[in-house]
Design a protein around this motif. Structure first.
Motif, PDB file in Angstrom:
ATOM      1  N   LEU A 199      16.955   2.519   7.320  1.00 34.96           N
ATOM      2  CA  LEU A 199      17.277   3.819   6.727  1.00 34.96           C
ATOM      3  C   LEU A 199      18.517   4.251   7.261  1.00 34.96           C
ATOM      4  CD1 LEU A 199      13.915   5.906   7.810  1.00 34.96           C
ATOM      5  CD2 LEU A 199      14.436   4.882   5.492  1.00 34.96           C
ATOM      6  N   GLY A 200      19.348   3.316   7.938  1.00 38.37           N
ATOM      7  CA  GLY A 200      20.602   3.837   8.271  1.00 38.37           C
ATOM      8  C   GLY A 200      20.642   4.604   9.517  1.00 38.37           C
ATOM      9  N   ARG A 201      19.541   4.648  10.264  1.00 37.14           N
ATOM     10  CA  ARG A 201      19.326   5.459  11.635  1.00 37.14           C
ATOM     11  C   ARG A 201      19.627   4.307  12.778  1.00 37.14           C
ATOM     12  NH1 ARG A 201      14.363   9.607  11.300  1.00 37.14           N
ATOM     13  NH2 ARG A 201      14.857  10.471   9.115  1.00 37.14           N
ATOM     14  N   PHE A 202      21.168   4.455  13.003  1.00 36.68           N
ATOM     15  CA  PHE A 202      21.465   3.490  14.166  1.00 36.68           C
ATOM     16  C   PHE A 202      21.460   4.294  15.435  1.00 36.68           C
ATOM     17  CE2 PHE A 202      22.219  -0.032  11.366  1.00 36.68           C
ATOM     18  CZ  PHE A 202      22.792   0.372  10.328  1.00 36.68           C
ATOM     19  N   GLY A 203      21.403   3.805  16.461  1.00 38.08           N
ATOM     20  CA  GLY A 203      21.816   4.488  18.016  1.00 38.08           C
ATOM     21  C   GLY A 203      20.595   4.221  18.541  1.00 38.08           C
ATOM     22  N   TRP A 204      20.498   4.784  19.816  1.00 34.35           N
ATOM     23  CA  TRP A 204      19.216   4.671  20.622  1.00 34.35           C
ATOM     24  C   TRP A 204      17.913   5.413  19.991  1.00 34.35           C
ATOM     25  CZ3 TRP A 204      17.380   8.111  25.324  1.00 34.35           C
ATOM     26  CH2 TRP A 204      16.687   7.522  26.210  1.00 34.35           C
ATOM     27  N   SER A 205      16.756   4.489  19.974  1.00 33.76           N
ATOM     28  CA  SER A 205      15.388   5.003  19.524  1.00 33.76           C
ATOM     29  C   SER A 205      14.581   4.723  20.819  1.00 33.76           C
ATOM     30  CB  SER A 205      15.024   4.311  18.334  1.00 33.76           C
ATOM     31  OG  SER A 205      16.141   4.540  17.382  1.00 33.76           O
ATOM     32  N   PRO A 206      14.486   5.854  21.621  1.00 31.80           N
ATOM     33  CA  PRO A 206      13.611   5.552  22.711  1.00 31.80           C
ATOM     34  C   PRO A 206      12.229   5.512  22.365  1.00 31.80           C
ATOM     35  CG  PRO A 206      14.351   7.747  22.653  1.00 31.80           C
ATOM     36  CD  PRO A 206      15.040   7.095  21.542  1.00 31.80           C
ATOM     37  N   THR A 207      11.310   4.470  23.006  1.00 35.76           N
ATOM     38  CA  THR A 207      10.076   4.497  22.911  1.00 35.76           C
ATOM     39  C   THR A 207       9.380   5.685  23.883  1.00 35.76           C
ATOM     40  OG1 THR A 207      10.061   2.276  22.646  1.00 35.76           O
ATOM     41  CG2 THR A 207       7.885   2.834  23.105  1.00 35.76           C
ATOM     42  N   VAL A 208       8.400   6.211  23.181  1.00 33.58           N
ATOM     43  CA  VAL A 208       7.566   7.498  23.748  1.00 33.58           C
ATOM     44  C   VAL A 208       6.371   6.642  24.361  1.00 33.58           C
ATOM     45  CG1 VAL A 208       6.474   9.574  23.641  1.00 33.58           C
ATOM     46  CG2 VAL A 208       8.651   9.027  22.736  1.00 33.58           C
ATOM     47  N   GLN A 209       5.650   5.886  23.496  1.00 31.16           N
ATOM     48  CA  GLN A 209       4.333   5.248  23.844  1.00 31.16           C
ATOM     49  C   GLN A 209       4.376   3.936  23.292  1.00 31.16           C
ATOM     50  OE1 GLN A 209       1.464   4.309  22.614  1.00 31.16           O
ATOM     51  NE2 GLN A 209       0.067   4.081  24.457  1.00 31.16           N
ATOM     52  N   LEU A 210       3.839   3.151  24.123  1.00 32.30           N
ATOM     53  CA  LEU A 210       3.481   1.530  23.283  1.00 32.30           C
ATOM     54  C   LEU A 210       2.268   1.150  24.076  1.00 32.30           C
ATOM     55  CD1 LEU A 210       6.271  -0.953  22.899  1.00 32.30           C
ATOM     56  CD2 LEU A 210       4.262  -1.772  24.048  1.00 32.30           C
ATOM     57  N   THR A 211       1.705   0.448  22.975  1.00 32.45           N
ATOM     58  CA  THR A 211       0.308  -0.358  23.232  1.00 32.45           C
ATOM     59  C   THR A 211       0.472  -1.831  22.875  1.00 32.45           C
ATOM     60  OG1 THR A 211      -1.020   1.663  23.354  1.00 32.45           O
ATOM     61  CG2 THR A 211      -2.288  -0.464  22.997  1.00 32.45           C
ATOM     62  N   ALA A 212       0.267  -2.868  23.655  1.00 30.15           N
ATOM     63  CA  ALA A 212       0.509  -4.228  23.354  1.00 30.15           C
ATOM     64  C   ALA A 212      -0.937  -4.878  23.678  1.00 30.15           C
ATOM     65  CB  ALA A 212       1.738  -4.825  24.008  1.00 30.15           C
ATOM     66  N   LEU A 213      -1.362  -5.614  22.619  1.00 31.92           N
ATOM     67  CA  LEU A 213      -2.561  -6.508  23.149  1.00 31.92           C
ATOM     68  C   LEU A 213      -1.855  -8.113  23.016  1.00 31.92           C
ATOM     69  CD1 LEU A 213      -4.898  -5.090  20.394  1.00 31.92           C
ATOM     70  CD2 LEU A 213      -4.655  -4.433  22.876  1.00 31.92           C
ATOM     71  N   LEU A 214      -2.097  -8.797  24.255  1.00 34.89           N
ATOM     72  CA  LEU A 214      -1.926 -10.034  24.302  1.00 34.89           C
ATOM     73  C   LEU A 214      -3.027 -10.959  23.827  1.00 34.89           C
ATOM     74  CD1 LEU A 214       0.145  -9.947  27.539  1.00 34.89           C
ATOM     75  CD2 LEU A 214       0.968 -10.975  25.243  1.00 34.89           C
ATOM     76  N   LEU A 257       5.076   4.633  19.352  1.00 35.43           N
ATOM     77  CA  LEU A 257       5.533   5.475  18.791  1.00 35.43           C
ATOM     78  C   LEU A 257       7.069   5.912  19.411  1.00 35.43           C
ATOM     79  CD1 LEU A 257       4.920   8.265  17.080  1.00 35.43           C
ATOM     80  CD2 LEU A 257       4.292   9.154  19.116  1.00 35.43           C
ATOM     81  N   ALA A 258       7.991   6.197  18.660  1.00 36.38           N
ATOM     82  CA  ALA A 258       9.472   6.065  18.890  1.00 36.38           C
ATOM     83  C   ALA A 258       9.989   7.341  18.260  1.00 36.38           C
ATOM     84  CB  ALA A 258      10.163   4.888  18.904  1.00 36.38           C
ATOM     85  N   LEU A 259      11.186   7.630  18.700  1.00 36.77           N
ATOM     86  CA  LEU A 259      12.295   8.541  18.316  1.00 36.77           C
ATOM     87  C   LEU A 259      13.520   7.808  17.737  1.00 36.77           C
ATOM     88  CD1 LEU A 259      11.866  11.274  21.218  1.00 36.77           C
ATOM     89  CD2 LEU A 259      11.369  11.694  18.756  1.00 36.77           C
ATOM     90  N   SER A 260      13.851   8.494  16.644  1.00 38.26           N
ATOM     91  CA  SER A 260      14.930   7.945  16.122  1.00 38.26           C
ATOM     92  C   SER A 260      16.000   9.097  15.635  1.00 38.26           C
ATOM     93  CB  SER A 260      14.691   7.109  14.666  1.00 38.26           C
ATOM     94  OG  SER A 260      14.502   7.793  13.765  1.00 38.26           O
ATOM     95  N   PRO A 261      17.159   8.617  15.705  1.00 44.55           N
ATOM     96  CA  PRO A 261      18.367   9.806  15.312  1.00 44.55           C
ATOM     97  C   PRO A 261      18.078  10.417  13.718  1.00 44.55           C
ATOM     98  CG  PRO A 261      19.331   7.667  16.021  1.00 44.55           C
ATOM     99  CD  PRO A 261      18.061   7.254  15.852  1.00 44.55           C
ATOM    100  N   LEU A 262      17.891  11.585  13.550  1.00 48.08           N
ATOM    101  CA  LEU A 262      17.491  12.290  12.352  1.00 48.08           C
ATOM    102  C   LEU A 262      18.629  11.996  11.283  1.00 48.08           C
ATOM    103  CD1 LEU A 262      16.433  15.977  13.676  1.00 48.08           C
ATOM    104  CD2 LEU A 262      15.073  14.007  12.407  1.00 48.08           C
ATOM    105  N   ARG A 263      19.894  11.542  11.580  1.00 46.18           N
ATOM    106  CA  ARG A 263      20.771  11.389  10.752  1.00 46.18           C
ATOM    107  C   ARG A 263      21.466   9.934  10.722  1.00 46.18           C
ATOM    108  NH1 ARG A 263      25.080  14.151  10.583  1.00 46.18           N
ATOM    109  NH2 ARG A 263      25.532  13.914   8.493  1.00 46.18           N
ATOM    110  N   ALA A 264      21.780   9.310   9.464  1.00 47.63           N
ATOM    111  CA  ALA A 264      22.603   8.121   9.821  1.00 47.63           C
ATOM    112  C   ALA A 264      24.071   8.750  10.076  1.00 47.63           C
ATOM    113  CB  ALA A 264      22.583   7.546   8.372  1.00 47.63           C
ATOM    114  N   PRO A 265      24.748   7.797  10.975  1.00 41.77           N
ATOM    115  CA  PRO A 265      25.978   8.208  11.454  1.00 41.77           C
ATOM    116  C   PRO A 265      27.107   8.141  10.382  1.00 41.77           C
ATOM    117  CG  PRO A 265      25.669   6.023  12.001  1.00 41.77           C
ATOM    118  CD  PRO A 265      24.371   6.547  11.474  1.00 41.77           C
ATOM    119  N   ASP A 266      27.996   9.186  10.131  1.00 42.00           N
ATOM    120  CA  ASP A 266      28.978   9.397   9.104  1.00 42.00           C
ATOM    121  C   ASP A 266      29.743   8.170   9.011  1.00 42.00           C
ATOM    122  OD1 ASP A 266      28.017  11.559   8.332  1.00 42.00           O
ATOM    123  OD2 ASP A 266      29.212  12.968   9.670  1.00 42.00           O
TER     124      ASP A 266
END
Length: 266
Positions: A199-214, A257-266
């Motif tokens: 989507l052109g959303r670069f930058g830090w996208s912190p994970t809030v919650q993660l569930t992994a099944l091995l 579930l993670a957060l991304s920057p709302l806008r792509a950088p100019d």
């Protein structure tokens, strides 16, 4: 490239009563922030302790990002059964809880699956696969020190400057030093750049919650990653990753579930 063997970066020192000291390794950091999958592997290593069980599932809340350096790992065994053992594993730094995880331990199956429905993908990266060590790909630089990672350019619209491609990526990954093991399979579930790059959303996208099944021990060779998102609402997005080994076995399923920057950088 002289990468530290992955398992060596997960060294823990027992302090008694289920508590361990560890040092977050700089090879697994992006800037000062250690990689989220690496933190899960370290928490799982503490949950296993000196036992023979393996993590079957890990569900973690990322409360605040730790920095490279010393941390404290506290584990509490909540249930010890014949089939599963449940352990709470918490990573602390400077007196604050950074990651709080519930980990289910047990025996990973060795037999072939009775049923499997996985996407088709070449075992090895094709010749036109893009090496993510190339800085033009905007890959996380800390991860290319430890992993060989390639991406299918047909899935990565962001490489062409597109912001309209589907949020689906296909990658291949393996550690620079040694072969993938169970805990590296867990890391692989969080190894990709955010799928919202398309989507052109670069930058830090912190994970809030993660569930992994091995699901299985990985075989030697490349791990194949199939990554997609179902919805992006505002800054929030989901990201699902399937990790498939060189023999076609499902190694890990991860959803975050993670957060991304709302806008792509100019």
């Amino acid at each position: 490239m002289n990468a530290t063997p992955f398992f060596d970066t997960l060294a823990i020192r027992p302090l008694g009563n289920g508590t361990f000291a560890a040092d977050l390794h700089p090879d697994w950091a992006v800037g000062e922030r250690p990689h989220g999958g690496y933190l899960l592997a370290l928490l799982s290593r503490a949950a296993v302790g000196g036992g023979s069980l393996q993590p079957l599932s890990v569900s973690a809340q990322y409360l605040r990002p730790p920095k490279v350096g010393p941390v404290l790992l506290r584990t509490e065994r909540l249930k010890a059964g014949r089939t599963v053992t449940a352990v709470r594993s918490v990573l602390e730094q400077s007196g604050q809880t950074c990651v709080d995880a519930m980990i289910t331990l047990g025996e990973l199956p060795d037999e072939e699956p009775a049923y499997s429905d996985l996407p088709e993908m070449p075992v090895n990266p094709p010749q036109d696969a893009v090496d993510l060590a190339n800085p033009d790909t905007r890959a996380a630089p800390g991860l290319t020190r430890t992993c060989d990672m390639r991406i299918d350019p047909r899935s990565a619209g962001f490489l062409r400057g597109s912001t309209s491609d589907p949020l689906r990526l296909r990658l291949w990954a393996r550690p620079h030093a040694g072969q993938p093991d169970v805990l590296f399979g867990l890391v692989a579930g969080d190894l990709t750049m955010p799928v919202t790059f398309n989507l052109g959303r670069f930058g830090w996208s912190p994970t809030v919650q993660l569930t992994a099944l091995l699901r299985a021990r990985p075989a030697n060779g490349w791990l194949r990653l199939v990554v997609e998102s179902k919805a992006v609402h505002g800054a929030w997005f989901d990201e699902d990753t399937l990790v498939i080994d060189s023999t076609g076995k499902l190694v890990c399923q991860a959803r975050q579930l993670a957060l991304s920057p709302l806008r792509a950088p100019d």
